[in-house]
Scaffold this motif. Structure first.
Motif, mmCIF file in Angstrom:
data_model
loop_
_atom_site.group_PDB
_atom_site.id
_atom_site.type_symbol
_atom_site.label_atom_id
_atom_site.label_comp_id
_atom_site.label_asym_id
_atom_site.label_seq_id
_atom_site.Cartn_x
_atom_site.Cartn_y
_atom_site.Cartn_z
ATOM 1 N N THR A 206 56.144 46.254 49.220
ATOM 2 C CA THR A 206 55.098 45.574 48.613
ATOM 3 C C THR A 206 53.827 45.688 49.172
ATOM 4 O O THR A 206 53.694 46.389 50.284
ATOM 5 C CB THR A 206 55.676 43.999 48.759
ATOM 6 N N VAL A 207 52.610 45.098 48.761
ATOM 7 C CA VAL A 207 51.477 44.949 49.109
ATOM 8 C C VAL A 207 51.068 43.632 49.194
ATOM 9 O O VAL A 207 51.262 42.749 48.393
ATOM 10 C CB VAL A 207 50.382 45.913 48.545
ATOM 11 N N ARG A 208 50.204 43.551 50.369
ATOM 12 C CA ARG A 208 49.733 41.944 50.535
ATOM 13 C C ARG A 208 48.399 41.831 49.700
ATOM 14 O O ARG A 208 47.581 42.799 49.738
ATOM 15 C CB ARG A 208 49.064 41.977 52.196
ATOM 16 N N THR A 298 55.933 43.328 40.635
ATOM 17 C CA THR A 298 56.364 42.088 40.649
ATOM 18 C C THR A 298 56.697 41.288 41.924
ATOM 19 O O THR A 298 55.967 40.097 41.950
ATOM 20 C CB THR A 298 57.649 41.947 39.733
ATOM 21 N N ALA A 299 57.070 41.965 42.806
ATOM 22 C CA ALA A 299 57.413 41.324 44.068
ATOM 23 C C ALA A 299 56.076 40.822 44.719
ATOM 24 O O ALA A 299 56.168 39.955 45.683
ATOM 25 C CB ALA A 299 58.558 42.037 45.000
ATOM 26 N N GLN A 304 52.660 36.585 46.881
ATOM 27 C CA GLN A 304 51.206 35.853 47.243
ATOM 28 C C GLN A 304 51.332 34.713 46.421
ATOM 29 O O GLN A 304 50.596 33.589 47.115
ATOM 30 C CB GLN A 304 50.305 36.893 46.813
ATOM 31 N N VAL A 305 51.898 34.734 45.366
ATOM 32 C CA VAL A 305 51.742 33.262 44.734
ATOM 33 C C VAL A 305 52.512 32.316 45.515
ATOM 34 O O VAL A 305 52.220 31.051 45.474
ATOM 35 C CB VAL A 305 52.384 33.475 43.236
ATOM 36 N N MET A 329 63.023 35.333 47.337
ATOM 37 C CA MET A 329 62.345 35.875 46.227
ATOM 38 C C MET A 329 62.848 37.701 46.351
ATOM 39 O O MET A 329 63.117 38.459 45.390
ATOM 40 C CB MET A 329 61.021 35.737 46.070
ATOM 41 N N LEU A 330 62.416 38.027 47.642
ATOM 42 C CA LEU A 330 62.631 39.338 47.785
ATOM 43 C C LEU A 330 64.052 39.919 47.811
ATOM 44 O O LEU A 330 64.669 41.036 47.355
ATOM 45 C CB LEU A 330 61.965 39.773 49.311
ATOM 46 N N ASP A 331 65.020 38.901 48.298
ATOM 47 C CA ASP A 331 66.397 39.210 48.078
ATOM 48 C C ASP A 331 66.780 39.283 46.795
ATOM 49 O O ASP A 331 67.640 40.035 46.309
ATOM 50 C CB ASP A 331 67.335 37.828 48.909
#
Length: 427
Positions: A206-208, A298-299, A304-305, A329-331
């Motif tokens: 993911t990216v921040r 998506t992740a 961030q949301v 969410m990542l799980d």
């Protein structure tokens, strides 16, 4: 066309015979089933110790003895008894008690694709007697790690380390550990489970993103909509009182002046509610790499949301993701796999998966290079005009761009590193 007619005198006896046959089968089944279950409970554990090689040797032995009995060939007699004797000797390796305490640990329990993940297994002799050398097997994902345990005195410990491959997003299950007794030829095998399975979550890359997704997730909290309500904060107008109105909102000064009860009306204020629709249909993606890129997009946005404290839901064909925290969410993203055509169309999928969710203020649609603009537009039509909608068109290797198609914002993502800049471009 010729037809064959059944004689009237035979029809009734045939029906009675069929009925009696069914009753007979039911009675026989009721008599045979309990002994069969008891026999299986007794023989099942024994039969499970025979491996494929063992069944092959047993079959050859029976075949050899059968040929010997039919044709009188002594050579086959010797062969059959030798094969049976080899099975009997292998059975000696199955005997013996085991008293292990097994601990399986993974450190860390959650990693990103490509990060290093290590595990260890600690085996302790918790019995009162020494244990002979044996083999311990530990399933790790699709592979099996094997460890040779030495002779162990009471309370002795043996520790082994192992590496877990993390080159792909997944939920890797380590365990349960099994101690294995058997012969060197692999004809018989007795395995006992000792430890529960442990999950390793390999999260997508993911990216921040900037707070509030830099304008992508518009903070609608407190913004006034065009919908009129009887109970809110933003005053709109006065209207005549009707039975059932809350008297707390009666405007007494105006009512006294005009001689008629008047109540306040308000304009409804809104809170942000984000819905992300991620299609995992395999035919919408040109490659596995493109599918993984879509998961990462998506992740990244969902993470961030959630950090912004905005209410949100993420849906895919398999159901609604857990989005209570970034970690949950990542799980959930680790469990998303490509699927076939579960629903007739993308519109049907989006409608079915979102119809029980709260009405969204922002909708984001994520699909692969094979998802057409028409399919994005078909999803757009499910939501009202007050709903802001953005489509993420994931095309591996494509040039990043932002376009508008009949009011729908379409963002083309070719690389995960471009996502932050593309999202900033919306503000």
């Amino acid at each position: 066309m010729n037809t064959v007619a059944t004689k009237p005198g035979l029809a009734a006896p045939l029906r009675r015979l069929g009925t009696r046959g069914i009753r007979l089968l039911i009675v026989v089944g009721a008599i045979v089933t309990p002994p069969a279950k008891m026999a299986w409970r007794a023989l099942g554990p024994v039969l499970h110790t025979i491996t494929t090689a063992g069944w092959l040797v047993l079959g050859l032995a029976v075949g050899a003895l059968t040929l010997s009995a039919v044709f009188g060939w002594q050579e086959f007699t010797y062969l059959g008894f030798i094969l049976l004797a080899s099975l009997a000797l292998c059975a000696l390796f199955l005997f013996g008690r085991a008293s292990y305490g097994v601990l399986v640990e993974l450190n860390p329990r959650r990693v990103v694709v490509g990060d290093r993940a290590m595990g260890r297994i600690v085996v302790t002799n918790v019995g009162k007697h020494g244990l002979t050398p044996t083999r311990m097997e530990l399933p790790v994902g699709q592979a099996i790690a094997e460890f040779q345990l030495p002779s162990m005195k009471p309370k002795d410990e043996h520790e082994e380390l192992f590496a877990v491959p993390t080159n792909k997003r997944a939920v890797i299950i380590a365990g349960p550990a099994e101690s294995v007794r058997g012969d060197q030829l692999g004809m018989l095998r007795r395995a006992l489970k000792w430890a529960d399975a442990v999950d390793l979550f390999v999260h997508p890359k993911t990216v921040r993103l900037a707070p509030s997704a830099a304008g992508l997730v518009r903070d609608l909290e407190g913004q006034i909509s065009q919908k009129i309500t009887n109970n809110d904060i933003a005053f709109h107008a006065l209207r005549p009182y009707v039975p059932g109105d809350d008297r707390r909102y009666v405007h007494w000064r105006t009512s006294a002046r005009i001689g008629q009860l008047m109540v306040r009306q308000f304009e409804e204020t809104r809170r942000s509610q984000v819905t992300m629709i991620h299609s995992s249909r395999s035919d919408l993606y040109a490659s596995d790499e493109e599918f993984e890129l879509a998961i990462s997009v998506t992740a990244s946005i969902a993470a961030q949301v959630i950090r912004d404290g905005v209410q949100m839901n993420v849906v895919s064909e398999s159901g609604v993701w857990r989005t209570q925290t970034v970690t949950s969410m990542l799980d959930a993203s680790c469990r998303i796999d490509p699927v076939g055509r579960v629903y007739p169309s993308i519109r049907d999928f989006a409608r079915e998966r979102t119809r029980r969710l709260p009405a969204p203020s922002v909708v984001m649609m994520i699909g692969g290079s094979n998802m057409t603009t028409g399919e994005y537009r078909s999803v757009e039509s499910l939501f009202g005009q007050d709903t802001a909608q953005v489509a993420f068109h994931v095309v591996a290797g494509a040039q990043p761009k932002i376009a508008s198609v009949a009011g729908l914002t379409v963002i083309t993502v070719g690389d995960l590193a471009d996502l932050s800049r593309l999202v900033r471009g919306l503000s």
